[in-house]
Design a protein around this motif. Structure first.
Motif, PDB file in Angstrom:
ATOM      1  N   LEU A   1      30.895  30.079  44.439  1.00 31.09           N
ATOM      2  CA  LEU A   1      30.374  31.106  43.535  1.00 31.09           C
ATOM      3  C   LEU A   1      30.952  32.470  43.874  1.00 31.09           C
ATOM      4  O   LEU A   1      30.988  32.873  45.042  1.00 31.09           O
ATOM      5  N   GLN A   2      31.400  33.180  42.837  1.00 23.75           N
ATOM      6  CA  GLN A   2      31.753  34.593  42.977  1.00 23.75           C
ATOM      7  C   GLN A   2      30.771  35.411  42.169  1.00 23.75           C
ATOM      8  O   GLN A   2      30.498  35.106  41.009  1.00 23.75           O
TER       9      GLN A   2
ATOM     10  N   ALA B   1      28.709  31.905  48.601  1.00 23.45           N
ATOM     11  CA  ALA B   1      29.137  32.806  47.525  1.00 23.45           C
ATOM     12  C   ALA B   1      29.753  34.055  48.132  1.00 23.45           C
ATOM     13  O   ALA B   1      29.433  34.439  49.265  1.00 23.45           O
ATOM     14  N   TYR B   2      30.620  34.694  47.362  1.00 22.36           N
ATOM     15  CA  TYR B   2      31.245  35.925  47.865  1.00 22.36           C
ATOM     16  C   TYR B   2      31.243  37.014  46.813  1.00 22.36           C
ATOM     17  O   TYR B   2      31.136  36.769  45.607  1.00 22.36           O
ATOM     18  N   ILE B   3      31.339  38.234  47.313  1.00 21.62           N
ATOM     19  CA  ILE B   3      31.546  39.421  46.481  1.00 21.62           C
ATOM     20  C   ILE B   3      32.631  40.237  47.149  1.00 21.62           C
ATOM     21  O   ILE B   3      32.651  40.389  48.377  1.00 21.62           O
TER      22      ILE B   3
ATOM     23  N   PRO C   1      37.402  22.322  43.200  1.00 24.00           N
ATOM     24  CA  PRO C   1      36.129  21.864  42.627  1.00 24.00           C
ATOM     25  C   PRO C   1      35.646  22.857  41.570  1.00 24.00           C
ATOM     26  O   PRO C   1      36.183  23.967  41.453  1.00 24.00           O
ATOM     27  N   GLN C   2      34.620  22.479  40.817  1.00 24.51           N
ATOM     28  CA  GLN C   2      34.066  23.385  39.814  1.00 24.51           C
ATOM     29  C   GLN C   2      33.561  24.664  40.489  1.00 24.51           C
ATOM     30  O   GLN C   2      32.760  24.609  41.423  1.00 24.51           O
ATOM     31  N   LEU C   3      34.032  25.802  40.010  1.00 27.67           N
ATOM     32  CA  LEU C   3      33.614  27.099  40.533  1.00 27.67           C
ATOM     33  C   LEU C   3      32.676  27.773  39.541  1.00 27.67           C
ATOM     34  O   LEU C   3      32.653  27.432  38.353  1.00 27.67           O
ATOM     35  N   TYR C   4      31.942  28.777  40.012  1.00 25.01           N
ATOM     36  CA  TYR C   4      30.908  29.395  39.184  1.00 25.01           C
ATOM     37  C   TYR C   4      30.980  30.928  39.261  1.00 25.01           C
ATOM     38  O   TYR C   4      31.452  31.501  40.247  1.00 25.01           O
TER      39      TYR C   4
END
Length: 418
Positions: free
Chosen positions: A198-199, A41-43, A222-225
């Motif tokens: 994920l973001q 995940a990233y921010i 792909p499906q992202l969240y």
């Protein structure tokens, strides 16, 4: 905000128990991804100043908990998007910075992350990347053709970051309007390069993040969240991290550890339990015990909050030194040399009006505020109440070249004459 979902993964369980979660695009599927292990995940953090401030601690802690529960965190430096400026939550355009300023700011911002994340090349090690790496290489015509065609202007106009400005008749420049396109493209690019699904971010970023999810779907990713945290305000309604003296910076060269410790020590009673959950790693049962303290005992919980938050940011030794400085200053009434200080030539300080001196020390924002504090008995010079707003500093006020200025019982600054 009550969320009716019982996670199986440590990642979501910890974030939900400690109050980090506001919205999620798909709790069940994200929980499955986290449970399987290796969730990346990233921010994003734009490089608008040479240090992050305490308002950034919430997303930093989210990345820290991701790593502690088996995931891989990515800290994205916005070397590219900072050149555009995020309009989210703003009534007017951000000042555009030069490339040189952005690079210098990026170097300063990096300092905080080493305290909270373990960087390296292993599967669970954090990485730091810069979106300038791909955004500055984009060809505008190609970007419009390959990416821009997937964006709906109608939908972009409905986003809060855009709608708020238009409803208030505040100008929104075309360059700012493009920001959400670039942030959405970041998500797709980071997925392609690093397998990031994920973001995360503050709740004001929800529109930008779900735009990235939609772009990913249209571009075959792909499906992202999306997962957002609540925007923090204090119990009295003030924005988290804002003080009369300005922002509460993370870097020690912009705010000494003692000042950072004092910020947490001055937490409002109603925020202690919540901040212990968000900004320390104390067990929840210990936090519950501290939250149950009443009356004057709540001050002990505030000291623990200050110690633990400062230890994470500046190290345990700095936290203990700050606590000892506070004890000497408040309990023994002595002049502790490691209080925050402001230095200036003696010729400038001797004869300076007392109102201006308190502004210079950063204890008040203006001479008008200083006058109001004097009327309420809130200002002290060398522990004596300031009663005359027309008074000026004299040589006798600088014992050994130092004068102690105080706002209330908790905020002190040493004014040093050189």
């Amino acid at each position: 905000m009550s969320i009716d979902f019982k996670p199986k993964s440590d990642f979501l369980r910890v974030l939900m128990e400690r109050g980090f979660v506001h919205q999620c695009s798909d709790f069940a599927r994200l929980d499955e991804k986290a449970l399987a292990g290796g969730l990346t995940a990233y921010i994003g953090f734009d490089c608008t100043a040479s240090s992050l401030h305490v308002g950034s601690m919430l997303p930093i802690m989210m990345l820290r908990w991701l790593q502690k529960t088996g995931g891989r965190p990515i800290a994205l430096m916005g070397g590219g998007t900072t050149r555009v400026g995020d309009p989210s939550g703003k009534d007017e355009a951000r000042k555009l910075l030069s490339v040189e300023q952005i690079e210098a700011n990026k170097d300063g911002i990096r300092q905080a992350f080493d305290k909270f994340l373990a960087f390296g090349s292993g599967a669970g090690d954090a990485i730091m990347i810069d979106n300038a790496e791909w955004l500055t290489r984009l060809n505008y015509i190609d970007f419009l053709r390959d990416v821009g065609r997937h964006f709906s202007v109608n939908r972009m106009m409905s986003m809060d970051s855009v709608k708020m400005r238009l409803e208030r008749d505040q100008e929104l420049s075309f360059i700012e309007f493009n920001y959400m396109c670039l942030q959405a493209y970041d998500f797709v690019e980071i997925n392609k390069r690093y397998g990031c699904l994920l973001q995360m971010g503050g709740s004001d970023q929800w529109g930008n993040i779900v735009t990235g999810i939609d772009l990913g779907r249209r571009m075959g990713a792909p499906q992202l969240y999306a997962l957002t945290a609540p925007l923090l305000t204090t119990a009295s309604g003030a924005k988290m991290g804002k003080t009369a003296a300005g922002a509460v910076w993370l870097n020690a060269d912009m705010l000494p550890p003692y000042g950072y410790w004092q910020f947490w020590r001055n937490t409002e009673d109603g925020d202690v339990a919540r901040f212990l959950k968000l900004f320390t790693e104390l067990p929840l049962d210990e936090i519950a015990r501290l939250a149950a303290l009443g009356g004057a005992e709540i001050n002990e919980a505030k000291k623990i909050l200050a110690n633990e938050a400062t230890a994470l940011m500046h190290g345990r030794a700095a936290a203990e030194a700050a606590a000892e400085t506070a004890r000497k200053t408040f309990e023994q009434g002595v002049l502790a040399e490691d209080l925050p200080s402001v230095s200036a030539p003696a010729s400038e300080l001797i004869g300076m009006g007392v109102l201006s001196a308190f502004v210079r020390a950063g204890l008040v924002a203006s001479t008008g505020e200083a006058r109001r504090q004097i009327k309420g008995g809130g200002l002290r010079l060398n522990d004596a109440p300031v009663a005359d707003e027309r008074a000026a500093l004299g040589a006798a006020d600088f014992a050994d070249g130092v004068a102690k200025l105080s706002l209330g019982k908790k905020k002190h600054v040493l004014l040093k004459a050189e």
